[in-house]
Design an enzyme around this catalytic site. Structure first.
Site, short mmCIF file in Angstrom:
data_model
loop_
_atom_site.label_atom_id
_atom_site.label_comp_id
_atom_site.label_asym_id
_atom_site.label_seq_id
_atom_site.Cartn_x
_atom_site.Cartn_y
_atom_site.Cartn_z
N ARG A 64 -94.30 52.23 -48.31
CA ARG A 64 -93.14 52.46 -48.99
C ARG A 64 -91.87 52.97 -48.42
O ARG A 64 -90.86 52.52 -48.64
CB ARG A 64 -93.22 53.30 -50.13
CG ARG A 64 -94.12 52.42 -51.31
CD ARG A 64 -94.68 53.25 -52.44
NE ARG A 64 -96.02 53.72 -52.07
CZ ARG A 64 -96.52 54.88 -52.81
NH1 ARG A 64 -95.95 55.39 -53.54
NH2 ARG A 64 -97.74 55.14 -52.48
N GLU A 101 -102.19 63.78 -51.31
CA GLU A 101 -102.45 64.11 -52.48
C GLU A 101 -104.07 63.52 -53.13
O GLU A 101 -104.54 64.47 -53.60
CB GLU A 101 -101.37 63.78 -53.65
CG GLU A 101 -101.65 64.62 -54.96
CD GLU A 101 -100.55 63.77 -55.85
OE1 GLU A 101 -99.75 63.12 -55.61
OE2 GLU A 101 -100.63 64.37 -56.99
O1 LIG Z 1 -96.20 64.04 -49.44
P1 LIG Z 1 -97.64 63.48 -49.33
O2 LIG Z 1 -98.83 64.30 -49.94
O3 LIG Z 1 -98.16 63.32 -47.86
O4 LIG Z 1 -97.66 62.03 -50.21
C1 LIG Z 1 -96.83 61.11 -50.02
C2 LIG Z 1 -96.85 59.72 -49.67
O5 LIG Z 1 -97.95 59.28 -50.38
C3 LIG Z 1 -97.67 57.97 -50.59
O6 LIG Z 1 -97.85 57.09 -49.54
P2 LIG Z 1 -99.49 56.59 -49.35
O7 LIG Z 1 -100.44 57.16 -48.36
O8 LIG Z 1 -100.14 56.37 -50.71
O9 LIG Z 1 -99.23 54.91 -48.90
P3 LIG Z 1 -98.62 53.64 -48.99
O10 LIG Z 1 -97.16 53.76 -49.34
O11 LIG Z 1 -99.34 52.71 -48.03
O12 LIG Z 1 -99.07 53.15 -50.53
C4 LIG Z 1 -95.98 57.93 -50.59
O13 LIG Z 1 -95.62 56.72 -50.22
C5 LIG Z 1 -95.66 58.84 -49.50
O14 LIG Z 1 -95.84 58.23 -48.14
N1 LIG Z 2 -97.96 61.07 -57.70
C1 LIG Z 2 -97.53 60.26 -56.70
N2 LIG Z 2 -96.96 59.07 -56.95
C2 LIG Z 2 -96.61 58.06 -56.32
N3 LIG Z 2 -96.96 58.03 -54.77
C3 LIG Z 2 -97.58 59.09 -54.51
N4 LIG Z 2 -97.82 59.58 -53.35
C4 LIG Z 2 -98.48 60.76 -53.49
N5 LIG Z 2 -98.54 61.33 -54.73
C5 LIG Z 2 -97.92 60.26 -55.37
#
Ligand SMILES: O=P(O)(O)OC[C@H]1O[C@H](OP(=O)(O)OP(=O)(O)O)[C@H](O)[C@@H]1O
Ligand SMILES: Nc1ncnc2[nH]cnc12
Length: 181
Positions: A64, A101
């Site tokens: 994202r 998370e």
């Molecule tokens: O602050 P944090 O606890 O590290 O979490 C935030 C991250 O988690 C999500 O990505 P995700 O790893 O789910 O990947 P995606 O964007 O490919 O779905 C979001 O887009 C951030 O990159």
């Molecule tokens: N609560 C949340 N919602 C969307 N993206 C996330 N990435 C990590 N935690 C998330």
């Protein structure tokens, strides 16, 4: 950002309970992309904040972070460098493990995508625990470049990411926050 700007962005973000796991309140940033007014407000706000400050690259994290980092890099007139999940980058990489998370993962960067003179702005959609951007910062610094600032559309202050990133010496910018809700 005015009160009505914040309302525009918050109205565009959908909240999904218990996704992708029980107990997680998922803040779905895709609604901002689907809404031209919200998407352009987002990129314009970040452009105003970060233009003319000497940034030479934007780094965005898979997946994202790409959606916001790449258009912002175009607006700032600098290149965009992706930080990706393992095995996706074809040239020589550095790798860094991190905790999320809802799980653990690894991120990679091309070893030659940045140079030591680069001043990097990190962009992601959402700040939760800060694990993703801690790993990203370590990768940028391992290449020898400077990482001073990280920008997010959404932050979840209850999860402690702001203080984790402050401890790393990053200045954090967030457009909307979800706290205690
Ligand atoms: O602050 P944090 O606890 O590290 O979490 C935030 C991250 O988690 C999500 O990505 P995700 O790893 O789910 O990947 P995606 O964007 O490919 O779905 C979001 O887009 C951030 O990159
Ligand atoms: N609560 C949340 N919602 C969307 N993206 C996330 N990435 C990590 N935690 C998330």
């Amino acid at each position: 950002m005015t009160e009505s700007d914040i309302a525009l962005l918050k109205n565009a973000v959908h909240t999904i309970e218990n996704y992708p796991k029980e107990g997680i309140m998922f803040r779905d940033v895709m609604g901002i992309l689907e809404n031209n007014a919200a998407f352009s407000l987002t990129i314009e706000s970040l452009k105003k904040k970060f233009e003319n400050q000497g940034f030479t690259k934007v780094v965005g994290t898979e997946a994202r972070g790409f959606l916001f980092g790449a258009p912002l890099a175009l607006e700032l007139g600098v290149g965009f460098v992706p930080v990706r999940k393992p095995g996706k980058l074809p040239r020589a990489t550095y790798a860094q493990d991190y905790e999320l998370e809802y799980g653990t993962d690894t991120l990679e960067i091309h070893q030659d995508a940045l140079v030591a003179d680069d001043k990097v702005l990190i962009v992601d959609d959402l700040l939760a625990t800060g694990g993703t951007i801690e790993a990203t910062t370590k990768l940028i610094r391992r290449v020898g470049a400077e990482a001073t600032d990280a920008a997010f559309i959404i932050s979840l202050p209850d999860l402690g990411g702001e203080s984790k990133l402050a401890d790393l010496g990053l200045a954090v910018t967030t457009l909307i926050q979800y706290e205690g809700e």
